[in-house]
Design an enzyme around this catalytic site. Sequence first.
Site, PDB file in Angstrom:
ATOM      1  N   HIS A  63      -3.724  -0.788  -7.652  1.00  0.00           N
ATOM      2  CA  HIS A  63      -2.306  -0.714  -7.253  1.00  0.00           C
ATOM      3  C   HIS A  63      -1.422  -0.245  -8.409  1.00  0.00           C
ATOM      4  O   HIS A  63      -0.467   0.493  -8.203  1.00  0.00           O
ATOM      5  CB  HIS A  63      -1.807  -2.089  -6.794  1.00  0.00           C
ATOM      6  N   GLY A 100      -4.616 -11.682  -3.995  1.00  0.00           N
ATOM      7  CA  GLY A 100      -4.082 -10.976  -5.143  1.00  0.00           C
ATOM      8  C   GLY A 100      -2.822 -10.226  -4.751  1.00  0.00           C
ATOM      9  O   GLY A 100      -2.580  -9.971  -3.568  1.00  0.00           O
ATOM     10  N   CYS A 154      -5.613  -5.292   2.548  1.00  0.00           N
ATOM     11  CA  CYS A 154      -4.519  -5.193   1.585  1.00  0.00           C
ATOM     12  C   CYS A 154      -3.234  -5.626   2.286  1.00  0.00           C
ATOM     13  O   CYS A 154      -2.970  -5.186   3.401  1.00  0.00           O
ATOM     14  CB  CYS A 154      -4.397  -3.745   1.100  1.00  0.00           C
ATOM     15  N   LEU A 155      -2.451  -6.468   1.626  1.00  0.00           N
ATOM     16  CA  LEU A 155      -1.213  -6.957   2.244  1.00  0.00           C
ATOM     17  C   LEU A 155      -0.241  -5.814   2.534  1.00  0.00           C
ATOM     18  O   LEU A 155       0.608  -5.935   3.410  1.00  0.00           O
ATOM     19  CB  LEU A 155      -0.535  -7.993   1.335  1.00  0.00           C
ATOM     20  N   GLN A 209       3.681  -3.804  -5.256  1.00  0.00           N
ATOM     21  CA  GLN A 209       3.716  -4.256  -3.855  1.00  0.00           C
ATOM     22  C   GLN A 209       5.000  -5.005  -3.522  1.00  0.00           C
ATOM     23  O   GLN A 209       5.308  -5.218  -2.351  1.00  0.00           O
ATOM     24  CB  GLN A 209       2.516  -5.164  -3.550  1.00  0.00           C
ATOM     25  N   HIS A 219      -9.068  -4.383  -7.390  1.00  0.00           N
ATOM     26  CA  HIS A 219      -8.175  -3.938  -6.316  1.00  0.00           C
ATOM     27  C   HIS A 219      -6.722  -3.898  -6.819  1.00  0.00           C
ATOM     28  O   HIS A 219      -6.004  -2.922  -6.588  1.00  0.00           O
ATOM     29  CB  HIS A 219      -8.324  -4.905  -5.130  1.00  0.00           C
ATOM     30  N   GLU A 220      -6.301  -4.962  -7.520  1.00  0.00           N
ATOM     31  CA  GLU A 220      -4.903  -5.030  -7.977  1.00  0.00           C
ATOM     32  C   GLU A 220      -4.620  -4.011  -9.084  1.00  0.00           C
ATOM     33  O   GLU A 220      -3.534  -3.442  -9.134  1.00  0.00           O
ATOM     34  CB  GLU A 220      -4.554  -6.444  -8.451  1.00  0.00           C
TER      35      GLU A 220
HETATM   36 NI    NI Z   1      -3.692  -4.461  -1.996  1.00  0.00          NI
END
Ligand code: NI
Length: 163
Positions: A136, A48, A90-91, A53, A132-133
């Site tokens: 963000h 995701g 998380c990226l 991000q 999760h997204e």
């Molecule tokens: Ni993330």
Amino acid sequence: MKEASLEIKIYPDPVLRKKSQDVQQVADEEKRLIDYMAETMYANQGVGLAAPQVGVTKRIIVVDAGDGLLKMVNPRIITKKGASLLEEGCLSIPEKQVEIQRAEEISVLYRDEKNSRTIKSFKGLTARAIQHEIDHLNGKLIIDYLPWFKRIFPKKGEVKCLQ
Ligand code: NI
């Protein structure tokens, strides 16, 4: 594929703490952003990605947790069911994993890339990735779920958080 990838903002980049704004209309600019976000997610083996991000504070997410690519604009969770606990990465926070309790099943109201309002239900990993997204989009990160003592003494906490 790689040349269409966007740069992923890494914590503590301040953009990750901003609250993203609703999208009034999905226009060409947003469609292009969604495509770039999907390519960036795949290029980095993510499940995701949220617009902040990549430095854009718009309420847009992409998710593919194995059930195909989902493109969501202005996503809002309208119902939640059950709970499950799982470690997430998380990226934007490389090499960190945090155990997080999230709803097992959710239904989400969102707009697709053609501006149509849609309500769909999701469960398992897809439901988790969407939650999760959406975090963000509200400036919330996985480290916010750490117990206070792991936030104050991150080194000590890290040992337990890495698998
Ligand atoms: Ni993330």
